[in-house]
Design a protein around this motif. Structure first.
Motif, PDB file in Angstrom:
ATOM      1  N   THR A  14       0.826  -1.195   0.000  1.00 53.69           N
ATOM      2  CA  THR A  14       0.000   0.000   0.000  1.00 53.69           C
ATOM      3  C   THR A  14       0.867   1.253   0.000  1.00 53.69           C
ATOM      4  O   THR A  14       1.812   1.365   0.780  1.00 53.69           O
ATOM      5  CB  THR A  14      -0.904   0.024   1.240  1.00 53.69           C
ATOM      6  OG1 THR A  14      -1.730  -1.135   1.251  1.00 53.69           O
ATOM      7  CG2 THR A  14      -1.777   1.268   1.259  1.00 53.69           C
ATOM      8  N   THR A  16       0.773   4.762   1.251  1.00 48.49           N
ATOM      9  CA  THR A  16      -0.008   5.507   2.233  1.00 48.49           C
ATOM     10  C   THR A  16       0.468   6.942   2.320  1.00 48.49           C
ATOM     11  O   THR A  16       1.669   7.197   2.500  1.00 48.49           O
ATOM     12  CB  THR A  16       0.093   4.853   3.626  1.00 48.49           C
ATOM     13  OG1 THR A  16      -0.383   3.506   3.549  1.00 48.49           O
ATOM     14  CG2 THR A  16      -0.726   5.615   4.649  1.00 48.49           C
ATOM     15  N   TYR A  46      -5.064  -1.704   0.694  1.00 50.13           N
ATOM     16  CA  TYR A  46      -5.407  -0.740  -0.346  1.00 50.13           C
ATOM     17  C   TYR A  46      -4.259  -0.587  -1.336  1.00 50.13           C
ATOM     18  O   TYR A  46      -3.098  -0.805  -1.001  1.00 50.13           O
ATOM     19  CB  TYR A  46      -5.674   0.639   0.275  1.00 50.13           C
ATOM     20  CG  TYR A  46      -6.661   0.639   1.408  1.00 50.13           C
ATOM     21  CD1 TYR A  46      -8.023   0.704   1.159  1.00 50.13           C
ATOM     22  CD2 TYR A  46      -6.233   0.597   2.732  1.00 50.13           C
ATOM     23  CE1 TYR A  46      -8.944   0.710   2.206  1.00 50.13           C
ATOM     24  CE2 TYR A  46      -7.144   0.603   3.781  1.00 50.13           C
ATOM     25  CZ  TYR A  46      -8.491   0.663   3.511  1.00 50.13           C
ATOM     26  OH  TYR A  46      -9.384   0.670   4.550  1.00 50.13           O
ATOM     27  N   ALA A  49      -3.771   4.617   0.006  1.00 48.92           N
ATOM     28  CA  ALA A  49      -4.570   5.073   1.141  1.00 48.92           C
ATOM     29  C   ALA A  49      -4.196   6.524   1.421  1.00 48.92           C
ATOM     30  O   ALA A  49      -3.072   6.813   1.827  1.00 48.92           O
ATOM     31  CB  ALA A  49      -4.321   4.212   2.368  1.00 48.92           C
ATOM     32  N   THR A  66      -5.723  -2.987  -6.012  1.00 48.06           N
ATOM     33  CA  THR A  66      -5.604  -3.935  -4.907  1.00 48.06           C
ATOM     34  C   THR A  66      -6.110  -5.304  -5.311  1.00 48.06           C
ATOM     35  O   THR A  66      -7.061  -5.422  -6.081  1.00 48.06           O
ATOM     36  CB  THR A  66      -6.374  -3.450  -3.657  1.00 48.06           C
ATOM     37  OG1 THR A  66      -6.167  -4.381  -2.586  1.00 48.06           O
ATOM     38  CG2 THR A  66      -7.866  -3.327  -3.928  1.00 48.06           C
ATOM     39  N   TYR A  77     -11.897  -2.369   1.793  1.00 47.49           N
ATOM     40  CA  TYR A  77     -10.679  -2.148   1.019  1.00 47.49           C
ATOM     41  C   TYR A  77     -11.035  -1.584  -0.362  1.00 47.49           C
ATOM     42  O   TYR A  77     -12.158  -1.716  -0.836  1.00 47.49           O
ATOM     43  CB  TYR A  77      -9.891  -3.448   0.887  1.00 47.49           C
ATOM     44  CG  TYR A  77      -9.375  -3.980   2.195  1.00 47.49           C
ATOM     45  CD1 TYR A  77      -8.590  -3.185   3.022  1.00 47.49           C
ATOM     46  CD2 TYR A  77      -9.674  -5.285   2.611  1.00 47.49           C
ATOM     47  CE1 TYR A  77      -8.119  -3.672   4.237  1.00 47.49           C
ATOM     48  CE2 TYR A  77      -9.203  -5.775   3.818  1.00 47.49           C
ATOM     49  CZ  TYR A  77      -8.434  -4.959   4.623  1.00 47.49           C
ATOM     50  OH  TYR A  77      -7.969  -5.438   5.820  1.00 47.49           O
ATOM     51  N   ALA A  78     -10.045  -0.968  -0.992  1.00 46.11           N
ATOM     52  CA  ALA A  78     -10.285  -0.341  -2.286  1.00 46.11           C
ATOM     53  C   ALA A  78      -8.968  -0.150  -3.014  1.00 46.11           C
ATOM     54  O   ALA A  78      -7.891  -0.147  -2.398  1.00 46.11           O
ATOM     55  CB  ALA A  78     -10.976   1.015  -2.109  1.00 46.11           C
ATOM     56  N   ARG A  81      -8.385   4.557  -1.530  1.00 44.18           N
ATOM     57  CA  ARG A  81      -9.261   5.061  -0.471  1.00 44.18           C
ATOM     58  C   ARG A  81      -8.837   6.489  -0.148  1.00 44.18           C
ATOM     59  O   ARG A  81      -7.672   6.747   0.169  1.00 44.18           O
ATOM     60  CB  ARG A  81      -9.189   4.217   0.794  1.00 44.18           C
ATOM     61  CG  ARG A  81     -10.137   4.751   1.896  1.00 44.18           C
ATOM     62  CD  ARG A  81     -10.029   3.974   3.178  1.00 44.18           C
ATOM     63  NE  ARG A  81      -8.717   4.055   3.780  1.00 44.18           N
ATOM     64  CZ  ARG A  81      -8.279   5.085   4.517  1.00 44.18           C
ATOM     65  NH1 ARG A  81      -9.041   6.139   4.703  1.00 44.18           N
ATOM     66  NH2 ARG A  81      -7.075   5.058   5.045  1.00 44.18           N
ATOM     67  N   SER A  97     -10.054  -2.836  -8.164  1.00 42.26           N
ATOM     68  CA  SER A  97      -9.863  -4.034  -7.353  1.00 42.26           C
ATOM     69  C   SER A  97     -10.024  -5.234  -8.276  1.00 42.26           C
ATOM     70  O   SER A  97     -10.891  -5.239  -9.148  1.00 42.26           O
ATOM     71  CB  SER A  97     -10.875  -4.090  -6.209  1.00 42.26           C
ATOM     72  OG  SER A  97     -12.204  -4.124  -6.698  1.00 42.26           O
ATOM     73  N   VAL A 104     -14.819  -5.617  -2.566  1.00 43.76           N
ATOM     74  CA  VAL A 104     -13.714  -4.657  -2.519  1.00 43.76           C
ATOM     75  C   VAL A 104     -14.006  -3.574  -3.552  1.00 43.76           C
ATOM     76  O   VAL A 104     -14.341  -3.871  -4.700  1.00 43.76           O
ATOM     77  CB  VAL A 104     -12.361  -5.338  -2.800  1.00 43.76           C
ATOM     78  CG1 VAL A 104     -11.228  -4.324  -2.748  1.00 43.76           C
ATOM     79  CG2 VAL A 104     -12.117  -6.457  -1.788  1.00 43.76           C
ATOM     80  N   TYR A 107     -12.859   2.778  -6.261  1.00 42.04           N
ATOM     81  CA  TYR A 107     -12.548   4.019  -5.545  1.00 42.04           C
ATOM     82  C   TYR A 107     -13.481   4.148  -4.359  1.00 42.04           C
ATOM     83  O   TYR A 107     -14.695   3.966  -4.485  1.00 42.04           O
ATOM     84  CB  TYR A 107     -12.723   5.235  -6.453  1.00 42.04           C
ATOM     85  CG  TYR A 107     -12.588   6.563  -5.709  1.00 42.04           C
ATOM     86  CD1 TYR A 107     -11.346   6.998  -5.246  1.00 42.04           C
ATOM     87  CD2 TYR A 107     -13.708   7.361  -5.469  1.00 42.04           C
ATOM     88  CE1 TYR A 107     -11.231   8.193  -4.565  1.00 42.04           C
ATOM     89  CE2 TYR A 107     -13.594   8.573  -4.791  1.00 42.04           C
ATOM     90  CZ  TYR A 107     -12.344   8.980  -4.340  1.00 42.04           C
ATOM     91  OH  TYR A 107     -12.223  10.185  -3.655  1.00 42.04           O
ATOM     92  N   TYR A 108     -12.913   4.478  -3.197  1.00 34.43           N
ATOM     93  CA  TYR A 108     -13.685   4.694  -1.976  1.00 34.43           C
ATOM     94  C   TYR A 108     -13.383   6.094  -1.465  1.00 34.43           C
ATOM     95  O   TYR A 108     -12.348   6.334  -0.855  1.00 34.43           O
ATOM     96  CB  TYR A 108     -13.319   3.632  -0.940  1.00 34.43           C
ATOM     97  CG  TYR A 108     -14.019   3.773   0.403  1.00 34.43           C
ATOM     98  CD1 TYR A 108     -15.194   4.492   0.553  1.00 34.43           C
ATOM     99  CD2 TYR A 108     -13.492   3.148   1.531  1.00 34.43           C
ATOM    100  CE1 TYR A 108     -15.821   4.598   1.776  1.00 34.43           C
ATOM    101  CE2 TYR A 108     -14.120   3.235   2.763  1.00 34.43           C
ATOM    102  CZ  TYR A 108     -15.283   3.973   2.883  1.00 34.43           C
ATOM    103  OH  TYR A 108     -15.910   4.074   4.105  1.00 34.43           O
TER     104      TYR A 108
END
Length: 231
Positions: A14, A16, A46, A49, A66, A77-78, A81, A97, A104, A107-108
């Protein structure tokens, strides 16, 4: 960051955006661009993130993928995110995803916002039972037009949920296209207590497969110019 392009990439984990040693988020001054690529290959995580703000004087490009194959209770999860604010001239987002069965998201936007002084182009895809492009609260705002595309295998293509604002201010259209392969149980575009507003242009909603549905609450669509809904 100084005013040149800034590229960050992960290949198996991920990416982040958070706070390190008291420094929060990513800022690119001048006309510098920010490009983030995240590829999560494990079972729980993710692609990208975004926990702290991303601010660019130039453009922002986000590409997150992901392979997560589960949804823990209270967590989703995405591919990307977004829980903060992404600000730039142009914002380009690709979120996906890849698991074919798991819930999953592509886009979140979990109370996060995308704010562009020019345009937004966003694509979210879920190969499984997650929503392709999911915005929960938050704001997606452009000045000169936006295009949002969401695709899901067995859930909604695009879902705007719990009070989000989608807005364009100066020129150009808002174009939202959603599709689902499960047309019997899911929607191409699902609106739930959402507001879509274009101060100086049209609002075009297109369900490439599935329907356009208003699930609950008050949903407002306001635009000047062409307004089209394809069900």
């Amino acid at each position: 960051f100084p005013s040149h392009d800034n590229d960050l990439q992960t290949t198996v984990g991920t990416l982040t955006v958070g706070t390190v040693n008291g420094i929060s988020g990513i800022t690119s001054h001048g006309t510098g661009d920010v490009t983030l690529v995240g590829n999560f290959t494990g079972a729980s995580g993710y692609g990208i993130a975004i926990n702290s703000n991303i601010t660019a004087g130039g453009n922002v490009s986000l590409a997150g993928t992901t392979a997560a194959n589960n949804r823990p209770g209270g967590l989703a999860y995405a591919g990307v995110r977004n829980g903060a604010v992404v600000s730039a001239q142009d914002i380009t987002l690709t979120a996906s995803s890849t698991d074919s069965t798991a819930e999953v998201l592509g886009y979140y936007g979990g109370a996060g916002s995308l704010i562009a002084s020019n345009t937004i182009t966003a694509t979210g895809t879920s190969a499984g039972s997650g929503v392709g492009f999911y915005q929960w609260q938050g704001t997606t705002q452009s000045a000169n037009g936006m295009t949002i595309t969401g695709t899901s295998n067995t859930s909604h293509g695009v879902s705007l949920h719990n009070g989000p604002l989608v807005k364009n201010t100066t020129s150009g259209n808002i174009s939202i296209t959603g599709s689902t392969a499960d047309t019997a149980n899911s929607q191409g575009i699902l609106l739930s207590t959402s507001t879509i507003t274009n101060d100086n242009g049209g609002v075009n909603l297109t369900a490439a497969s599935g329907n356009i549905s208003a699930a609950s609450g008050t949903n407002a669509i306001n635009g000047k110019g062409d307004r089209k809904s394809v069900v």
